[in-house]
Design a protein around this motif. Structure first.
Motif, mmCIF file in Angstrom:
data_model
loop_
_atom_site.group_PDB
_atom_site.id
_atom_site.type_symbol
_atom_site.label_atom_id
_atom_site.label_comp_id
_atom_site.label_asym_id
_atom_site.label_seq_id
_atom_site.Cartn_x
_atom_site.Cartn_y
_atom_site.Cartn_z
ATOM 1 N N HIS A 1 -13.423 13.184 -24.648
ATOM 2 C CA HIS A 1 -12.734 12.532 -25.764
ATOM 3 C C HIS A 1 -13.033 11.053 -25.872
ATOM 4 O O HIS A 1 -12.796 10.453 -26.909
ATOM 5 C CB HIS A 1 -11.229 12.736 -25.610
ATOM 6 N N HIS A 2 -13.469 10.470 -24.821
ATOM 7 C CA HIS A 2 -13.738 9.035 -24.873
ATOM 8 C C HIS A 2 -15.235 8.772 -24.912
ATOM 9 O O HIS A 2 -15.711 7.783 -24.392
ATOM 10 C CB HIS A 2 -13.105 8.334 -23.675
ATOM 11 N N ASP A 3 -15.943 9.708 -25.473
ATOM 12 C CA ASP A 3 -17.402 9.612 -25.546
ATOM 13 C C ASP A 3 -18.020 9.573 -24.161
ATOM 14 O O ASP A 3 -19.110 9.038 -23.981
ATOM 15 C CB ASP A 3 -17.830 8.363 -26.321
ATOM 16 N N ASN A 4 -17.330 10.104 -23.214
ATOM 17 C CA ASN A 4 -17.856 10.084 -21.859
ATOM 18 C C ASN A 4 -18.509 11.422 -21.558
ATOM 19 O O ASN A 4 -17.991 12.466 -21.927
ATOM 20 C CB ASN A 4 -16.724 9.816 -20.869
#
Lengths: 204, 1466
Positions: free
Chosen positions: A81-84
Motif C-alpha cells: 500500500h505504500h508503494d513498497n
C-alpha cells in the motif's frame, strides 16, 4: 491512517470468502502446500512434470496456452500500500542470467513507474487483471490489483496475456493464503519460502 | 512540463521573429565597441516594440500588430557548425543552474512530499482511502510552478541557432541595416560599399548563407554618430545627404555615446543589457562561431582601439569582412571535424575575453537619452522601413499568387490527370520516403505561397498565415514533397493555435505528422525537435500533459546520433520536461515523474551535465527513498555519490555511498565490492581534505552494541601438568542465568558470614563479566594494573570481506584518587601508548562476508580513576580480489598474518552506545518508554587488590559414589597486596573438606601422600575384632555447625594471611557424591585485602569442578528394638542394627570387589556395641551384585552435649579412626546437609500443624520411636586400571532416625507423578495426626513376659498349675506414662479361640501404674492352668497414655509376639 490500513485486510478476508477457485486448482494448490512436490529445477524437466499435473486443466481449456519460457524473461513484484515492494522475484531464461545482472535495478524502476498507470487503470476496470498497462522499451508491464489493493506487477518481454492472467490468479490464491497467516503483518516483505513462485513460473 | 516565464503565445511569437541583418562599417563597429557591445547587441534590448502597429493586409483590412519583436543580427556568411551549436547549448544549460539556498517549502500530499528546487509539488497517489481528499486538495490548491530556466535558455538558444532552411523562410533575413559612422571620411561612399557588399552576399553564388527572404531586400541606412567625439553638424549634413539619396524612410541618424566616460556616475544608469547578458554571450558566440575569423577580427579590433586608427588597415579589415571568412573558412570546412575541435580550443579564450569585458558594464558611454534614441530608432525602422516593406511584399506575393493560381494549379493537375491515369493513390509515409529529396527552385509558386504565409506569420496575421499554410500544405502533399509539407503542417498547426478567438481546435495531428516526417523521412532531428518543443508547449497550455509527455518521450527514445551530435543533452532536457508534465497532471503521476527524472539524470550525466544529473537524481530520490526498492535506491545513491564526488560535494558523496552500504543490500558480491571501494576512495579524499578533523564515523561493519561484553581481569592461566587452575570466569563461557544466580547466592552467603551474618546494604555481587544480562546499572569496578577486555560484536552485512586494521578501543579517562576526597579533573582522550591507560591494538581483523565476529580488545589501566570506553577506532579496508576470496580460506590468511589489503583504507571510529534495559517499575515508566542507564563501559578503576589464583592438584575427574580421594589445593597470591579472610563456599559442602583441627598430622605435600590411605589408621590386634572401639569428637572441631551457614568453609591458612607472591598448598579430601552421574560443583573463593577500600571490599574467584561418579555400594539399614530387655549392663535400652550392603557397581570401571573394612557409628546417644556374627568370613567381600547383611547391636551410651560418640567395628586389621579427618568431616558434612533437609521438611510440617494443641503429645510419643544413630560404612574397592591394581577407599553414611524404618545411604528418589490433575478447589487441610497411630503408641511401652518356657506339673497331684510370670514394663519415652494392665481374658481374635483351652490370670486383674521416663518396672503375675498344653501367655492388654494427657490416646499395647508356654504333665 491505521483505520485505512485495517480496511484492506478485511477486504482481503472478504475476498477469500467469495473467491472460489476452481476445485481442481484448489486441490492442486493444497497439495502443493501440504506435501511439496520435489521442486523441479527450472529446466524443461520441471515444466514437463507440471504439465502432466495440469492435464485436466487443459481439457477445460483455460490453460491450454503454454508459453515459451526459454526465450522470455519475467520480473514479478507485489507492491504494497505504500508503494513498497512486498515480494520480488525474477525469472530469466538460462542464457541471459549473467548479462542482465547489472540492469536489475531497471526492473524496479519500470515496475515502480508503472504504478501510476496501475492506479489509474484500476478504477476504469471491473476486473482485477488489468492487462498490459505500460510499456518501456522492450518491457511490457501487466498488472493485477487484488481486492485488498495489493498490486501485482509483471514485467515481461513477450506478450502472453492468458499465461500471465493465470499466473496472477494463482499467485493471488497463494497470497491470500499467506496473508491469512495471523503472524504476517500486511504490507511487510514476504520472506517466506511458502510463496515459491518458481514453481508457478514454468507455467507460462 | 515546467512552467515558463513566458506565456505560450509569447513563446511562439518570439520563436519566429522577423530577422534583420546588420552590416556595419568598421568605424561604426568601433563606436559601439566603446560600450562593450556590437551593434546588434546594442539594439537588442530595444527590439521589442512597445506600441501597437497597424498594417493593412492584402484585402485592405486593418490588422493590428501587438508586441512585435524583431531580431537584428550581424551577418554571418557561414552556417553554424553542429558541433559549435552543441557546445553552445551545452554551455547554456550548464551555466543555468537552479538558484541555491532558496528555502523550499514542502507540501505533503498523499504519500509523497516532493521538493523540487524552487517549488514544492503537491503530489499524491490516488490511493483509494484518501483519493477524494487529494482531489479536493488539488482542486482548491493553487499550483506553484517549477521553473526550469536551463530548459528555457536551451530552447531559446536552440531556436536562435537554428540554421536557415530552404523549405521555410521564417529565419531568412527580411531586411538589412547598413551602419556607417559619421566620423568616417566618406560615409556616403561607405554606404555604397556596404550596399554592394550586401548585394554580393545575397546574390553571389559564392554565398549560400545567410538566406534572404526576397531578392530585393530592404536596405536601411543608419548613420551612427558619436556625440562625444564627432561634430554634430557634419553628421547632420551627411544625414541630409542620405535623406536626399535614400528617402526619409530609408535612412536614420542614430546619435549615441553622448556621455563622457566617467565611472563615478555609472551606477545610476540602468543596464538593460544585463538581462540579455546571457543571451548576448550566446549571440556573440553565434557571431563568433566561425571561430578563426572572429578571433582575428576581434584582435584587429583591439588593435584598432589600442593603436588608433589606420585607414589602410581599416580598409583591409573591412575587406576582410568579405574576403577573409572565405579564405579561412574553406580549410576549416574541408577539415570538418577539426573545426569543432578548433572551435572548442578557441572559445575559452573568447570566453575569457568576454568575461573580462563583461566585467565592465555595458553601455558605459550611453545616457538614458541614448537609450531612448536607440528605442526610437528601432521603432522608426520598424514602422517606416520594415513593416511597409513587408506589407508591400505580402501584397505583391498575393497578387502573384492570385494571378498564377488558377492557371498553374489547374494546368498542373490536368496534366497529372492526363498522364497519371486517374487519381494519385494515397501513399503511406514510408513509400514517400524517396520523394523527400524533392527540391523546388527558389522561385517556385509553391514556395511563394509559403513565403507569403511566413510573412503573414511574422507580422502576426495568423488567419491569413493559416490559410496560406493550409494551401501550401495541400500543394506540397500533392507533390509528395514531404519535407516541405512537414514544414507547412508545423506552421499551420502553430498558426491555427495562435489565431485569436481560436476558431478551430489545435490540430495536434498536423504536428504529429510533421514530427514523424521530419524524424523518419527527412532524418532532420533538429526540425523534429523544434516541432516537439512547440507542440509540447501548446499542449501543455491546454493541460494536455500526458500528450505532451508522450511527445517529449517519443523524441528521446531515438537513440541514434544525428550528424555527429549525440542526443543526450536534448533527451535529458526533454525527459525532464516530460517528468514535469507527469507531475503537473490532474492526478500527478509521481512515480512516472521519478522514473523520467532518473532517465533524464542518466542522460544528463552522459551529456556531461553533472550538476543537472545530480539534481535530477536527488529529486527522484525523494520518491524512492525508504520504500524498499533497494536495487533502484542503490543505483540512485551510487549515481548521486559519484556525481557529488566529481562535483567535489564530498559530504553528499559520502552519505550517499554510506546509504548503499548500510542498507540491506541485495546486490551481488562484486557490486558490493565495487561500492565499498568507491566509498573508501571517496572517504579517503574527504579525510585527506581535513586531516586534523575529528575521526569520521564509519558505517561498517555493524556493531551489535548490546552484545558487547566487558571482562575484568586476566585471562585464565592454562593448566600446568597436574595442576589445574580454577576455572573462574572467562569470555568464552556462555551466560547462564541459572548458574549466575547460583553464584550470586553463594556470594551473598559468604559475604553474610564475613560480615557476621548480615549482608551489608551496599552489597553488590561481584561481576567480572558484564553482558546484556548482567545488572549494569552501577559503575563496574576494575582494579588498577589489571586488564579490561571488551568484546565487541562486529557484523559484516556485505557479501565481501572487510578488513579492519589497527583496531583498538577509544576511551576517555578521568584520574581520581579515591582515598583523597578532592579530585583533580583532567580528561584525556584515548591514544595508544599512553602511560595512563595502555591499549591493545589488533593489527588485522578480518570479517568475512555476512559474518558475525567478536573482537576482544584490552585496556590496561595504570592509574585509578573513572574510565569511559567510547568506541572503537580502526582502519576500514577490504582485501584484494574480493571475488576470488571464496576459494581462499581466510583462516590461512590469518595464520600467515599477511592479508593483502588493496591499500584502500580509511581511519574512522564507531561509538559504542549501549541502551540500558527498559524500565518498567513505576507507573510512569510503564506508560512511557524509558530506558535505564547501562554502565558496562564506564568502569571505575580502583586501587590495588589482592589477586588469588587457585590450582588443584591431583583433582580427580571420576569417582565412585562415596569414594574418598585426597587432593591438594594451591593458593597463590599473584598481586602485590596481602590477602586475608580466605573462605570458600559451595552448595555441596559434603563434597569436600580441608580437614578439621585434627588434620595437621596428615602429610602436607602431595608427593608424600602417594599410595597412602586417605584415612588415618591405626593397626589393631585381632582380639578387638567385632567389638567396638570408642572415641569421641564434637562437630565444632570440624568446622561444621558454626552457625547457620554450613556451606561456608574457612580455608585454614597459616596466620590466615597470604602474602604477595606466596603460595600455600593445602590437602583437600573429596568424597564422591552419592548419586551417580555428572556433577558440577561450584566453589566460590572469597578473600579480602588487608587494607580496607571504600570501593571494593572483597574479591571472589570461581571454580566449577566437574565430577563424574559411578555407582559403588548401596547401604540400607534398619534398626529395631531388641526384645531382650536386659543387657550386660542391665540397661533396658538396646537395639539391633541391620545393615544391608549391596554392590551395585556395574563393573565396567574395572572394580573387582568391594570390602567392607569397618562399620562405625556415631551418635550422641547410641553406639554400636558389637557385631552379631552371621558368617564366618573375616571381612566382608562383595563381588559384583553381591549383597551382604551385617547385624550389630547398639546400646545407649552416656551423652554429653554436642559430643558424638564414635564406635568403630573393624573387620580388618587396621582401624580407621572415624573420629578424625577426613572420615568425621564427611560424616558431619553429610549430617548437616541431612539436618538441613530435615529442617526444610519439618518446616513445612510445622506450618500445618503448629496450631494443634495436641501436637506436643504426638511429638513426645513419636519421639520414643526415634533414634539418632548414624552408621558409617567404610569400604575399600579393588580396582584394576591399566593392569595396575588400585585400592580405593570410601565411606557411606546411613542416618537412622526411626525404629523399624529402613534408611538408605543415598537419598531416595521421589517418583514424581507424571501428571497431576489440576484441582480447582482449595485442598482440604489434612488434619494433623491428632491421634498417634497405634504403631507409635505401641512403641511407648515395651513389655516383655518372663516365664519358664516349659513347666512340668503333675496334674494328678494338683489339678491347678500355677506358673509365676513376670511382666516387665519398660517406658521408652521421655515422659511419664500411665499404664493400665488388664488381665481379663478377652478373646478378641479368632486365633485366640483356636488355642486349646484357656488359662486364667490369678490375682489382681487390673493394675494402674505410672512409669517414669526410661523406667523399667516388673510386675509379678500368676497364671493358672488346668490342662497340659501350649498356651499363649501374651494376653495381658497394656494400655498406656501420657501421664498429663486425657484418656484420648489410650490404646492397647498389644504384644505382637505370642508368648508360648508349654505345660507338661509329669
Amino acid at each position: 491512517m491505521r483505520n485505512h490500513l485495517a480496511e484492506p485486510r478485511l477486504l482481503e478476508r472478504a475476498a477469500l470468502s467469495c473467491y472460489q477457485p476452481p476445485p481442481t486448482a484448489l486441490g492442486r494448490t493444497l497439495a502443493r502446500f501440504g506435501r511439496p512436490p520435489p521442486s523441479p529445477p527450472l529446466g524443461r524437466g520441471g515444466a514437463i512434470s507440471l504439465r502432466r499435473n495440469r492435464c485436466r486443466h487443459e481439457i477445460t481449456g483455460d490453460r491450454s496456452i503454454i508459453l515459451k519460457t526459454m526465450s522470455a524473461s519475467f520480473y514479478f513484484v507485489i507492491v504494497g500500500h505504500h508503494d513498497n515492494p512486498v515480494f520480488e522475484t525474477e525469472w530469466l531464461p538460462p542464457g541471459k542470467v549473467e548479462s542482465k545482472d547489472d540492469h536489475r535495478h531497471l526492473n524496479q524502476f519500470i515496475a515502480h513507474a508503472a504504478l501510476d498507470l496501475v492506479d489509474e487503470n484500476m478504477w476504469l476496470s471491473n476486473n482485477m487483471y488489468l492487462k498490459t498497462v505500460d510499456k518501456f522499451n522492450e518491457w511490457f508491464v501487466s498488472a493485477f490489483v487484488t481486492a485488498g489493493h495489493m498490486r501485482f506487477i509483471m514485467l515481461h518481454d513477450v506478450r502472453q496475456e492468458d499465461g500471465i492472467k493465470n499466473f496472477f490468479s494463482d499467485v493471488y490464491d497463494l497470497y491470500i493464503k499467506f496473508a491469512m497467516n495471523p503472524f504476517y503483518e500486511p504490507n511487510s516483505p514476504i520472506r517466506s519460502n511458502a510463496i515459491n513462485l518458481n514453481i508457478l513460473f514454468p507455467k507460462f | 512540463m515546467a512552467q515558463c516565464v513566458q506565456s505560450v503565445q509569447e513563446f511562439l511569437q518570439d520563436a519566429f521573429v522577423p530577422l534583420v541583418a546588420a552590416l556595419c562599417s568598421d568605424e561604426a563597429e568601433r563606436l559601439t565597441r566603446r560600450n562593450g557591445l556590437s551593434f546588434a547587441e546594442l539594439v537588442k534590448p530595444f527590439c521589442r516594440l512597445t506600441s501597437e502597429v497597424h498594417m493593412r493586409d492584402p484585402n485592405n483590412q486593418l490588422h493590428i500588430i501587438k508586441n512585435l519583436k524583431i531580431a537584428v543580427n550581424n551577418i554571418i556568411t557561414h552556417p553554424p557548425q553542429p558541433g559549435a551549436i552543441r557546445k553552445l547549448l551545452n554551455d547554456v544549460v550548464s551555466v543555468s543552474q537552479p538558484a541555491e539556498g532558496l528555502v523550499a517549502n514542502v507540501i505533503t500530499a498523499g504519500d509523497y512530499d516532493l521538493n523540487i528546487s524552487d517549488r514544492s509539488i503537491k503530489a499524491s497517489v490516488p490511493w483509494y482511502s484518501n483519493w477524494k481528499e487529494t482531489l479536493m486538495e488539488l482542486n482548491t490548491s493553487t499550483f506553484y510552478t517549477a521553473t526550469t530556466p536551463w530548459f528555457e535558455s536551451y530552447r531559446e538558444s536552440f531556436l536562435q541557432s537554428m540554421p536557415a532552411s530552404d523549405h521555410e523562410f521564417l529565419n531568412h533575413y527580411v531586411a538589412c541595416m547598413l551602419v556607417v559612422s559619421s566620423s568616417e571620411p566618406e560615409p556616403v561612399e561607405q554606404f555604397l560599399k556596404l550596399s554592394q557588399e550586401q548585394h554580393r552576399i545575397q546574390h553571389s553564388s559564392d554565398y549560400l548563407y545567410p538566406k534572404w527572404f526576397i531578392p530585393n531586400t530592404l536596405k536601411y541606412y543608419v548613420l551612427l554618430h558619436d556625440v562625444s567625439a564627432g561634430e554634430e553638424q557634419r553628421a547632420d549634413s551627411i544625414y541630409e545627404e542620405m535623406k536626399q539619396r535614400y528617402g526619409t524612410q530609408g535612412c536614420y541618424l542614430l546619435k549615441i555615446n553622448s556621455r563622457v566616460s566617467n565611472r563615478g556616475v555609472d551606477e545610476q544608469i540602468p543596464d538593460p543589457w544585463s538581462q540579455y547578458l546571457q543571451k548576448n554571450s550566446i549571440q556573440n558566440q553565434e557571431s563568433y562561431e566561425d571561430g578563426p575569423y572572429t578571433v582575428i577580427s576581434n584582435k584587429s579590433a583591439d588593435h584598432l582601439i589600442s593603436d588608433g586608427l589606420d585607414i589602410d588597415i581599416r580598409d583591409g579589415l573591412s575587406n576582410n569582412f568579405k574576403a577573409h571568412p572565405l579564405q579561412l573558412d574553406h580549410p576549416s570546412d574541408t577539415s570538418g571535424t577539426l573545426d569543432g575541435t578548433d572551435f572548442i580550443k578557441t572559445t575559452p579564450s573568447l570566453h575569457e575575453s568576454k568575461k573580462s569585458s563583461s566585467g565592465t558594464p555595458h553601455g558605459a558611454c550611453l545616457t538614458l537619452t541614448d537609450h531612448d534614441r536607440i528605442r526610437q530608432f528601432i521603432q522608426e525602422f520598424t514602422f517606416r522601413g520594415l513593416l511597409p516593406h513587408i506589407e508591400k511584399t505580402i501584397r505583391q506575393l498575393n497578387d502573384q499568387l492570385i494571378s498564377r493560381k488558377g492557371l498553374s494549379r489547374s494546368l498542373f493537375s490536368a496534366t497529372k490527370k492526363w498522364f497519371g491515369g486517374g487519381k494519385v493513390p494515397e501513399k503511406s509515409i514510408n513509400e514517400l520516403k524517396n520523394t523527400s529529396g524533392l527540391l523546388y527552385p527558389p522561385e517556385a509558386p509553391e514556395l511563394q505561397i509559403r513565403k507569403m504565409a511566413d510573412l503573414c506569420f511574422l507580422v502576426q496575421h495568423y488567419e491569413l498565415a493559416y490559410s496560406c499554410y493550409h494551401t501550401a500544405k495541400k500543394d506540397f502533399l500533392n507533390d509528395q514533397a514531404m519535407f516541405y509539407a512537414a514544414g507547412a503542417l508545423e506552421m499551420a498547426a502553430v498558426s491555427a493555435f495562435l489565431q485569436p478567438g481560436a476558431p478551430r481546435p489545435y490540430p495536434a495531428h498536423y504536428m504529429d505528422t510533421a514530427i514523424q516526417t521530419y524524424r523518419d523521412i527527412c532524418k532532420n532531428m533538429v526540425l523534429a525537435e523544434r516541432c516537439v518543443l512547440l507542440s509540447a508547449e501548446i499542449l501543455k497550455s491546454q493541460s494536455k500533459y500526458s500528450e505532451a509527455a508522450a511527445l517529449l518521450i517519443r523524441l528521446t527514445s531515438e537513440q541514434n546520433i544525428w550528424m555527429g551530435m549525440d542526443s543526450d543533452l536534448r533527451s535529458a532536457l526533454l525527459l525532464e520536461q516530460a517528468a514535469h508534465c507527469f507531475i503537473n497532471m490532474k492526478s500527478p503521476m509521481v512515480r512516472k515523474f521519478a522514473f523520467h527524472m532518473i532517465l533524464a539524470g542518466h542522460r544528463f550525466s552522459k551529456a556531461g551535465q553533472k550538476k543537472h544529473a545530480l539534481r535530477c537524481y536527488c529529486q527522484a530520490m525523494q520518491v524512492y527513498k525508504g520504500k524498499g526498492w533497494s536495487l533502484a535506491e542503490d543505483h540512485i545513491n551510487f549515481t548521486i555519490g559519484r556525481q557529488s564526488f566529481t562535483l567535489r560535494q564530498l559530504d553528499n558523496a559520502v552519505s550517499a555511498f554510506r546509504h548503499i552500504l548500510i542498507n540491506d543490500s541485495k546486490q551481488p558480491a562484486a557490486q558490493q565490492g565495487a561500492f565499498l571501494r568507491e566509498y573508501l576512495y571517496v572517504y579517503k579524499n574527504v579525510t585527506q581534505l581535513s586531516p586534523d578533523g575529528p575521526l569520521p564515523q564509519l558505517p561498517l561493519p555493524y556493531i551489535n552494541s548490546s552484545a558487547t561484553r566487558v571482562f575484568f581481569g586476566h585471562n585464565r592461566r592454562p593448566a600446568e601438568g597436574e595442576k589445574q587452575a580454577a576455572t573462574h570466569i572467562s569470555l568464552d563461557q556462555e551466560y547462564d542465568s541459572e548458574s549466575s544466580q547460583q553464584w550470586k547466592e553463594l556470594e551473598e552467603q559468604v559475604v553474610a558470614v564475613a560480615n557476621k551474618g548480615i549482608i551489608p546494604s551496599n552489597f553488590q555481587p561481584t561481576q567480572y563479566c558484564l553482558n546484556s544480562y548482567s545488572d549494569n546499572s552501577r559503575f563496574p569496578l576494575a582494579v588498577v594494573e589489571e586488564p579490561i577486555t571488551v568484546e565487541v560484536a562486529f557484523r559484516n552485512p556485505l557479501k565481501v570481506p572487510l578488513l579492519l586494521t589497527d583496531l583498538s578501543l577509544l576511551w576517555k579517562f578521568q584520574p581520581k584518587d579515591f582515598n583523597v576526597k578532592h579530585n583533580e579533573e583532567t580528561k584525556e582522550l584515548g591514544v595508544c601508548g599512553s602511560d595512563v591507560i595502555g591499549a591493545e591494538v589488533i593489527a588485522e581483523f578480518l570479517i568475512n562476508s555476512e559474518e558475525t565476529k567478536m573482537a576482544r580488545l584490552k585496556l590496561f589501566p595504570h592509574q585509578t580513576g573513572e574510565l569511559h570506553i567510547l568506541g572503537v577506532v580502526y582502519n576500514l579496508g577490504t582485501i584484494q580480489g574480493s571475488t576470488a576470496l571464496d576459494g581462499l580460506d581466510p583462516s590461512i590468511g590469518m595464520q600467515t598474518g599477511k592479508l593483502v589489503s588493496n591499500g584502500l583504507s580509511v581511519r574512522g571510529r564507531q561509538d559504542l552506545e549501549i541502551q540500558g534495559p527498559r524500565l518498567n517499575n513505576t507507573k510512569e515508566e510503564k506508560t512511557s518508554i524509558k530506558y535505564g542507564p547501562d554502565r558496562r563501559l564506564d568502569p571505575i578503576i580502583t586501587e590495588e587488590m589482592p589477586l588469588l589464583e587457585v590450582f588443584f592438584i591431583n583433582f580427580p575427574t571420576g569417582l565412585l559414589c562415596g569414594e574418598i580421594r585426597k587432593a591438594y589445593v594451591e593458593f597463590v597470591n599473584v598481586s602485590k597486596c596481602p590477602l586475608t579472610a580466605l573462605k570458600v563456599v559451595s552448595k555441596h559442602p559434603e563434597f569436600f573438606t580441608f580437614g578439621g583441627n585434627t588434620a595437621i598430622l596428615t602429610p602436607l605435600s602431595p608427593s608424600a601422600s602417594e599410595n597412602c590411605s586417605a584415612y588415618k589408621t591405626v593397626v589393631t590386634d585381632s582380639t578387638s575384632l567385632h567389638t567396638a572401639l570408642l572415641s569421641s569428637a564434637s562437630s565444632g572441631d570440624f568446622g561444621v555447625g558454626t552457625g547457620s551457614q554450613p556451606e561456608v568453609i574457612h580455608v585454614p591458612l597459616l596466620d590466615s594471611v597470604l602474602l604477595p607472591g606466596a603460595s600455600v598448598q593445602l590437602p583437600m579430601w573429596l568424597r564422591g557424591p552419592d548419586e551417580e552421574g555428572v556433577h558440577e560443583i561450584n566453589f566460590l573463593f572469597y578473600y579480602e585485602s588487608i587494607r580496607k577500600h571504600s570501593k571494593m571490599c572483597h574479591r571472589v574467584l570461581r571454580h566449577t569442578a566437574v565430577i563424574c561418579t559411578s555407582r559403588s555400594l548401596n547401604v540400607r539399614a534398619t534398626v529395631s528394638r531388641s526384645n531382650a530387655l536386659e543387657d550386660e549392663e542391665g540397661r533396658g535400652d538396646n537395639m539391633l542394627v541391620f545393615v544391608d550392603v549391596e554392590n551395585i557397581n556395574t563393573s565396567e570401571t574395572g572394580v573387582k570387589e568391594f570390602h567392607v573394612v569397618q562399620v562405625s557409628s556415631n551418635s550422641k546417644h547410641w553406639k554400636l556395641q558389637k557385631s552379631v556374627k552371621v558368617s564366618e568370613d573375616k571381612d566382608t567381600k562383595l563381588a559384583s551384585r553381591e549383597r551382604a547383611k551385617l547385624c550389630f547391636k547398639a546400646v545407649r551410651c552416656k551423652s554429653f552435649d554436642e559430643t558424638y560418640t564414635f564406635a568403630d567395628i573393624v573387620f580388618g586389621n587396621e582401624q580407621i579412626i572415624s573420629s578424625a579427618s577426613p572420615c568425621a568431616d564427611f560424616f558431619f558434612r553429610s549430617l548437616s546437609s541431612q539436618l538441613k533437609r530435615a529442617h526444610v521438611q519439618s518446616n513445612t510440617h510445622a506450618s500445618q500443624a503448629a496450631a494443634k494443641q495436641s501436637f506436643e503429645a504426638v511429638r513426645l510419643i513419636q519421639k520414643c520411636s526415634e533414634v539418632d544413630l548414624n552408621i558409617v560404612v567404610l569400604w575399600k574397592a579393588y580396582v584394576v586400571e591399566d593392569s595396575k591394581q588400585l585400592i580405593l577407599e570410601g565411606q557411606h553414611h546411613v542416618a537412622l532416625h526411626t525404629i523399624g524404618k529402613e534408611a538408605f545411604s543415598f537419598p531416595q528418589k521421589l517418583e514424581q507423578p507424571e501428571m497431576v490433575l489440576l484441582k480447582f478447589f482449595r485442598p482440604e487441610n489434612t488434619p494433623a495426626p491428632t491421634r498417634p497411630t497405634p504403631e507409635q503408641l505401641s512403641n511407648l511401652i515395651k513389655t516383655s513376659l518372663r516365664y519358664p518356657e516349659s513347666f512340668n506339673h503333675s496334674f494328678h497331684q494338683k489339678s491347678l498349675c500355677l506358673v509365676p510370670v513376670t511382666l516387665l514394663l519398660s517406658n521408652c519415652s521421655q515422659a511419664d506414662v500411665d499404664v493400665i494392665i488388664d488381665l481379663r481374658h478377652k478373646t478378641t481374635s479368632p486365633e485366640a479361640l483356636e488355642v486349646h483351652g484357656s488359662f486364667t490370670w490369678l490375682g489382681q486383674t487390673q493394675y494402674k501404674l505410672q512409669l517414669k521416663s526410661q523406667e523399667v518396672y516388673s510386675l509379678q503375675l500368676k497364671a493358672c492352668f488346668v490342662h497340659t498344653g501350649v498356651y499363649n501367655l501374651g494376653t495381658p492388654r497394656v494400655f498406656a497414655k501420657l501421664a498429663d494427657q486425657v484418656t484420648l490416646f489410650e490404646t492397647s499395647q498389644q504384644n505382637s509376639m505370642p508368648a508360648l508356654i508349654i505345660i507338661n504333665n509329669i
